[in-house]
Design a protein around this motif. Sequence first.
Motif, PDB file in Angstrom:
ATOM      1  N   LYS A  50       0.841  -1.184   0.000  1.00  0.00           N
ATOM      2  CA  LYS A  50       0.000   0.000   0.000  1.00  0.00           C
ATOM      3  C   LYS A  50       0.886   1.246   0.000  1.00  0.00           C
ATOM      4  O   LYS A  50       1.892   1.287   0.703  1.00  0.00           O
ATOM      5  CB  LYS A  50      -0.910   0.007   1.232  1.00  0.00           C
ATOM      6  CG  LYS A  50      -1.798  -1.230   1.336  1.00  0.00           C
ATOM      7  CD  LYS A  50      -2.594  -1.240   2.629  1.00  0.00           C
ATOM      8  CE  LYS A  50      -3.446  -2.488   2.764  1.00  0.00           C
ATOM      9  NZ  LYS A  50      -4.242  -2.493   4.013  1.00  0.00           N
ATOM     10  N   PHE A  51       0.483   2.238  -0.776  1.00  0.00           N
ATOM     11  CA  PHE A  51       1.267   3.468  -0.881  1.00  0.00           C
ATOM     12  C   PHE A  51       0.332   4.654  -0.696  1.00  0.00           C
ATOM     13  O   PHE A  51      -0.718   4.739  -1.338  1.00  0.00           O
ATOM     14  CB  PHE A  51       1.932   3.544  -2.261  1.00  0.00           C
ATOM     15  CG  PHE A  51       2.970   4.631  -2.387  1.00  0.00           C
ATOM     16  CD1 PHE A  51       4.128   4.602  -1.625  1.00  0.00           C
ATOM     17  CD2 PHE A  51       2.789   5.671  -3.284  1.00  0.00           C
ATOM     18  CE1 PHE A  51       5.088   5.601  -1.745  1.00  0.00           C
ATOM     19  CE2 PHE A  51       3.745   6.665  -3.416  1.00  0.00           C
ATOM     20  CZ  PHE A  51       4.894   6.633  -2.645  1.00  0.00           C
ATOM     21  N   TYR A  52       0.707   5.585   0.200  1.00  0.00           N
ATOM     22  CA  TYR A  52      -0.186   6.689   0.525  1.00  0.00           C
ATOM     23  C   TYR A  52       0.577   7.804   1.237  1.00  0.00           C
ATOM     24  O   TYR A  52       1.719   7.614   1.674  1.00  0.00           O
ATOM     25  CB  TYR A  52      -1.348   6.205   1.401  1.00  0.00           C
ATOM     26  CG  TYR A  52      -0.920   5.448   2.650  1.00  0.00           C
ATOM     27  CD1 TYR A  52      -0.640   6.126   3.837  1.00  0.00           C
ATOM     28  CD2 TYR A  52      -0.798   4.054   2.644  1.00  0.00           C
ATOM     29  CE1 TYR A  52      -0.246   5.444   4.980  1.00  0.00           C
ATOM     30  CE2 TYR A  52      -0.409   3.368   3.785  1.00  0.00           C
ATOM     31  CZ  TYR A  52      -0.135   4.065   4.949  1.00  0.00           C
ATOM     32  OH  TYR A  52       0.261   3.389   6.072  1.00  0.00           O
ATOM     33  N   MET A  70     -11.523  13.151  12.443  1.00  0.00           N
ATOM     34  CA  MET A  70     -10.832  14.069  11.542  1.00  0.00           C
ATOM     35  C   MET A  70     -10.641  13.417  10.176  1.00  0.00           C
ATOM     36  O   MET A  70     -10.592  12.189  10.059  1.00  0.00           O
ATOM     37  CB  MET A  70      -9.471  14.462  12.137  1.00  0.00           C
ATOM     38  CG  MET A  70      -9.541  15.266  13.415  1.00  0.00           C
ATOM     39  SD  MET A  70      -7.887  15.569  14.106  1.00  0.00           S
ATOM     40  CE  MET A  70      -7.093  16.437  12.740  1.00  0.00           C
ATOM     41  N   GLN A  71     -10.524  14.251   9.137  1.00  0.00           N
ATOM     42  CA  GLN A  71     -10.298  13.753   7.784  1.00  0.00           C
ATOM     43  C   GLN A  71      -9.219  14.581   7.107  1.00  0.00           C
ATOM     44  O   GLN A  71      -8.968  15.718   7.475  1.00  0.00           O
ATOM     45  CB  GLN A  71     -11.586  13.816   6.953  1.00  0.00           C
ATOM     46  CG  GLN A  71     -12.706  12.939   7.462  1.00  0.00           C
ATOM     47  CD  GLN A  71     -13.889  12.905   6.515  1.00  0.00           C
ATOM     48  OE1 GLN A  71     -13.787  13.271   5.353  1.00  0.00           O
ATOM     49  NE2 GLN A  71     -15.029  12.444   7.021  1.00  0.00           N
ATOM     50  N   THR A  72      -8.575  13.975   6.118  1.00  0.00           N
ATOM     51  CA  THR A  72      -7.619  14.697   5.292  1.00  0.00           C
ATOM     52  C   THR A  72      -7.696  14.141   3.883  1.00  0.00           C
ATOM     53  O   THR A  72      -8.269  13.067   3.654  1.00  0.00           O
ATOM     54  CB  THR A  72      -6.185  14.570   5.848  1.00  0.00           C
ATOM     55  OG1 THR A  72      -5.313  15.447   5.126  1.00  0.00           O
ATOM     56  CG2 THR A  72      -5.662  13.140   5.715  1.00  0.00           C
ATOM     57  N   ASN A  73      -7.139  14.854   2.932  1.00  0.00           N
ATOM     58  CA  ASN A  73      -7.115  14.411   1.537  1.00  0.00           C
ATOM     59  C   ASN A  73      -5.676  14.241   1.068  1.00  0.00           C
ATOM     60  O   ASN A  73      -4.745  14.770   1.677  1.00  0.00           O
ATOM     61  CB  ASN A  73      -7.837  15.423   0.640  1.00  0.00           C
ATOM     62  CG  ASN A  73      -9.335  15.433   0.873  1.00  0.00           C
ATOM     63  OD1 ASN A  73      -9.975  14.384   0.915  1.00  0.00           O
ATOM     64  ND2 ASN A  73      -9.899  16.616   1.044  1.00  0.00           N
ATOM     65  N   SER A  74      -5.512  13.515   0.002  1.00  0.00           N
ATOM     66  CA  SER A  74      -4.179  13.249  -0.525  1.00  0.00           C
ATOM     67  C   SER A  74      -3.620  14.470  -1.245  1.00  0.00           C
ATOM     68  O   SER A  74      -4.285  15.064  -2.099  1.00  0.00           O
ATOM     69  CB  SER A  74      -4.217  12.066  -1.493  1.00  0.00           C
ATOM     70  OG  SER A  74      -2.969  11.898  -2.123  1.00  0.00           O
ATOM     71  N   LEU A  79      -2.527   7.259  -4.261  1.00  0.00           N
ATOM     72  CA  LEU A  79      -3.017   6.285  -3.289  1.00  0.00           C
ATOM     73  C   LEU A  79      -3.199   4.948  -3.989  1.00  0.00           C
ATOM     74  O   LEU A  79      -3.988   4.839  -4.929  1.00  0.00           O
ATOM     75  CB  LEU A  79      -4.350   6.745  -2.693  1.00  0.00           C
ATOM     76  CG  LEU A  79      -4.398   8.168  -2.129  1.00  0.00           C
ATOM     77  CD1 LEU A  79      -5.789   8.471  -1.573  1.00  0.00           C
ATOM     78  CD2 LEU A  79      -3.341   8.356  -1.053  1.00  0.00           C
ATOM     79  N   LEU A  80      -2.457   3.932  -3.539  1.00  0.00           N
ATOM     80  CA  LEU A  80      -2.448   2.666  -4.261  1.00  0.00           C
ATOM     81  C   LEU A  80      -2.477   1.460  -3.349  1.00  0.00           C
ATOM     82  O   LEU A  80      -1.926   1.488  -2.244  1.00  0.00           O
ATOM     83  CB  LEU A  80      -1.177   2.565  -5.122  1.00  0.00           C
ATOM     84  CG  LEU A  80      -1.114   3.453  -6.354  1.00  0.00           C
ATOM     85  CD1 LEU A  80       0.247   4.062  -6.489  1.00  0.00           C
ATOM     86  CD2 LEU A  80      -1.448   2.649  -7.584  1.00  0.00           C
TER      87      LEU A  80
END
Length: 272
Positions: A50-52, A70-74, A79-80
């Motif tokens: 996994k890659f992120y 809480m949330q965040t975005n790439s 994202l893989l």
Amino acid sequence: MKKTLLLIAIFCITISFAQTHRFFYDLTIRKPTDTATINMVLDIDKDKSKFYDEEFLKVDSINKSSNQKMQTNSESNQLLIRKTNTSENQQFLTHTYDYFVVRSNDKMNWKLEKEIKKIENITLQKASTNFGGRKWIAWFDSKIPFQEGPYKFNGLSGLVYEVYDSENIFHYALTKNKNLPKTYDTTDFLETHYGKKPIPISLKQYQKVKLDYYNNIVEVLHEFAKKGGTIASEHDLSSPEEIEKKRKTLQQSIKKYYLPIEKDKAIPYPND
């Protein structure tokens, strides 16, 4: 890099006791407008890699320790999830309020080079490949028994320490690693986006989503405003002329900041 090598040495001794092998990479992207470095994570489990973005880990840790949401975005848009020792990738992509997954088979045809370089007691071998419309150079260590690396770069007979394109626009460099006694659960932020399941979509369908957004950007913003969002605009959008002026400005901005890592899968924005 010296710290990395010490950690790798420890890693070699303890590899059999870990369930998730975690490697941290710095991803440096040199855009025409600026240069940014994003901290990335490669998790290698028994069946999957996994890659992120590392930022997801930080938010996930806070959520799990304090029961927050809480949330965040790439920031990387990389994202893989990949089946271990295969080229079968699932790439997760966000667009406005949607979360998509695009499947692809991205086999790397590596050419092993004679050139090597040594850093302390670590010997790295050079390899090259053409992928995504770019030429790539990788340095890998065959003593680390993982045929994995950052993003979609895998298939070499050892862990990829460093990989970059010939123009050095995208540059991945290993910085550190750690072993986890249990398989790390990424369900909240990777397999789903905080509970939102990804919509399976083809590359062409995803390109159409992005093109539709590009072509209808003003209307999209108006709908956003109707739902309570705030739009900062220096233009009066009451006339057709001003709407088109705003549309052109926003479209130019989208193209200005768009830098696809895989040129052959790029969104075909018009050149006008």
